[in-house]
Scaffold this active site. Structure first.
Site, PDB file in Angstrom:
ATOM      1  CG  HIS A   1       7.825  14.970 -13.918  1.00 39.61           C
ATOM      2  ND1 HIS A   1       9.035  15.403 -14.449  1.00 39.61           N
ATOM      3  CD2 HIS A   1       7.117  16.101 -13.674  1.00 39.61           C
ATOM      4  CE1 HIS A   1       9.041  16.724 -14.512  1.00 39.61           C
ATOM      5  NE2 HIS A   1       7.896  17.166 -14.048  1.00 39.61           N
ATOM      6  CB  SER A   2       3.753   9.740 -10.655  1.00 39.15           C
ATOM      7  OG  SER A   2       4.350  10.103  -9.441  1.00 39.15           O
TER       8      SER A   2
END
Length: 624
Positions: free
Chosen positions: A553-554
């Site tokens: 989930h950058s």
């Protein structure tokens, strides 16, 4: 170009006895490649011919056909006299991506950029060289094509925080409309029981998996025993447990490509799509400081540079890793970093900073009683695969208990009463394989997630305080992978939350739901932590720094903020400071990460960003 699976030759050399390396499973993967490896999207051979693409001038160029980019391309082409070009570095979406239980097959395949972090100072130590994989979609649909399908919006206070940072229009009350706008919720009970929070009739199918594994109910009952209420986490209250909804329609994955582009691609004459187009630079007029187009090349013809032009805007939707890379290659970034590469500075901005993610740890292993095991033979799995092609209703239309349950808790570290800081992340596994490779995360698992006899679970950190950054590759800044410094656990508070979250989760093994259904704890300690007392806080801290992984989930590398925010790259209308006609609409604009899976928030950003663009060009306020 056909989809190709990950290369597992090294895995099979090191672990020849794991299930994925058996001849019967290798034959199954060959079948998947043959029958699921192609795309079935209709492509207009004239309209999508490269010469024709290059001959056009566009109103808008959208770079990246991912979770946000596909939404933007759809919504902008609703204006019939706007010509929009959507450029994607990857290939068409293969059928294998449509099968929920095949999610494992997509990582490190041709649909993945195969990125890795730089060596982590405080995390990922069980990986070779202390680096964590960072899966990112290189395919139509981007990461929405290779992720775990979960539809999760986060907490309402996440968006109220965004507005409080100086971003008007981003409060929860204002963004809720955009979540509902895209949604076609296919579960009437969810819509009826949570009036005002869900939408129907949108492009994006949202549903519970049509194939529900009964072990998911056991998990939910166990979490309820330790004090969680059963609820819809996408409604007024998030803390609790329940069956998740996913981005799917009748057992088929709904990537943003499948939801927003496939239905319009053949019948909107103002939409142009070019795949396998690796954008290398935004063209900026040095006199006016305006974005006027982009350069791109093919992967197999890197020496041939092509240019396309936009009369209104270039919209970057390449994601939290590739968007900052592209901005830096275009002269937009920290001046001293760009000067290292001889790149002329167009705008001195903190591009690539503020990288953060939901680091996750799964220290707890539950062994499923044989009577509740879903393990099948390769022949039975093959029959299910053929059955899915015919009806979409076999076990492959779900993911077993993997990500089928959402549980959110608040530790003592979170001061706000209705805001969670831990989500429990559940994975399925085959115990025999886990025992062989538990202390090395490199092997690739080719088993569909619906078939398992063990589950691994643990805390998924929601309120991440550690921050990293993205830099250009020092050896090959254009074609080389960017340097990703995630810096997990470099803020001590993050590790403290993970440890407390682990101590809460271990209570689940004492519940009647687990005992009655024969789910027991696998009590063999992880190799790197054998010197510590099992199940102790010290043990869980050790497991975290050694066996942590990215939550995939950058976010945050082109932070949205007011002009007086020294960390901001874009304003609240997502316009890049100092460059006209250039906007960022993707996960990189997120100032602080939402407390949940991020595909739905990024789709919301695509919806709202599209409206901001329309407002600025149809009924423009004062511009810049």
């Amino acid at each position: 170009m056909a989809w190709t699976p990950a290369d597992i030759s090294e895995t099979c050399y090191r672990y020849p006895s794991v299930a994925s390396c058996q001849s019967s499973m290798l034959a199954f993967i060959a079948l998947v490649t043959q029958y699921f490896g192609q795309s079935h999207v209709y492509i207009n051979p004239y309209k999508e011919n490269e010469e024709y693409i290059l001959s056009q001038t566009y109103d808008f160029i959208v770079v990246g056909a991912g979770s946000a980019g596909c939404v933007v391309a759809n919504r902008l082409t609703e204006i019939g006299n706007w010509k929009v070009l959507l450029l994607e570095a990857g290939d068409e979406e293969p059928t294998v991506a449509h099968v929920p239980a095949f999610a494992n097959f997509l990582r490190k395949s041709s649909a993945d950029w195969k990125y890795e972090t730089q060596p982590e100072p405080m995390a990922c130590r069980a990986y070779e060289n202390n680096v964590c994989p960072i899966p990112r979609g290189k395919v139509m649909g981007g990461s929405s094509t290779i992720n775990g399908l979960i539809y999760m919006r986060g907490n309402k206070e996440d968006y109220n925080d965004w507005e409080s940072f100086g971003n008007p229009g981003w409060s929860y009350a204002e963004v809720l409309h955009y979540f509902k706008k895209s949604e076609d919720n296919l579960n009437p009970d969810v819509v009826a029981n949570n009036s005002g929070y869900h939408g129907t009739g949108g492009y994006l199918g949202v549903e519970r998996y049509p194939y529900q594994d009964t072990n998911a109910d056991v998990l939910i009952n166990a979490f309820k025993e330790i004090g969680l209420l059963e609820r819809d986490p996408n409604s007024a209250e998030q803390i609790g447990v329940g069956h998740v909804q996913v981005c799917a329609r009748n057992g088929v994955r709904q990537s943003t490509n499948e939801a927003f582009i496939t239905p319009i691609r053949a019948n909107r004459p103002n939409l142009f799509v070019k795949t396998n187009a690796f954008v290398t630079r935004v063209l900026v007029d040095p006199r006016t400081k305006s974005a006027v187009g982009v350069e791109y090349s093919d992967f197999d013809r890197k020496d041939i540079v092509k240019r396309v032009y936009a009369s209104k805007e270039v919209v970057l939707s390449a994601g939290a890793i590739n968007t900052p890379k592209l901005l830096m290659l275009s002269g937009i970034g920290k001046a001293y970093e760009l000067q290292k590469f001889g790149i002329e500075v167009v705008a001195d901005l903190p591009v690539g900073e503020n990288l953060h993610d939901h680091v996750t740890v799964t220290p707890l292993i539950g062994v499923i009683h044989p009577s509740r095991s879903t393990v099948k033979t390769p022949e039975e799995i093959t029959n299910d695969a053929i059955g899915w092609l015919n009806s979409y209703t076999t076990a492959l239309s779900g993911t077993g208990s993997l990500l089928g349950v959402a549980a959110f808790v608040k530790t003592s570290r979170e001061p706000r009463p209705d805001v969670p800081d831990v989500q429990y992340f559940i994975r399925t596994t085959v115990l025999e394989d886990y025992m062989k490779v538990a202390n090395n995360f490199q092997p690739i698992n080719y088993l569909p997630t619906a078939y398992y006899n063990a589950i691994s679970f643990g805390p998924h950190l929601l309120n991440t305080k550690s921050r990293g950054f993205v830099r250009l590759n020092e050896t090959d800044p254009i074609w080389g992978p960017p340097l990703i410094h995630s810096n997990f656990f470099t803020h001590p508070e993050d590790l403290a939350v993970i440890v407390e979250g682990s101590m809460i989760a271990r209570q689940i093994f004492e519940t009647d739901a687990f005992k009655y259904n024969g789910i027991t704890q696998y009590r063999v300690p992880q190799e790197a932590c054998r010197h510590l007392e099992f199940d102790s806080p010290e043990y869980y801290a050790c497991v975290a720094v050694n066996y942590s992984r990215s939550g995939d989930h950058s976010v945050g590398t082109c932070k949205m903020g007011p002009v007086n925010d020294p960390g901001a790259v874009v304003d609240a209308r997502l316009r890049v400071y100092g460059v006209r006609g250039l906007r960022v609409v993707d996960a990189s604009i997120i100032p602080t990460i939402p407390r949940g899976n991020i595909n739905a928030p990024v789709i919301m950003i695509g919806e709202k960003g599209s409206d901001l663009i329309k407002e600025d060009w149809i009924n423009p306020p004062e511009r810049y």
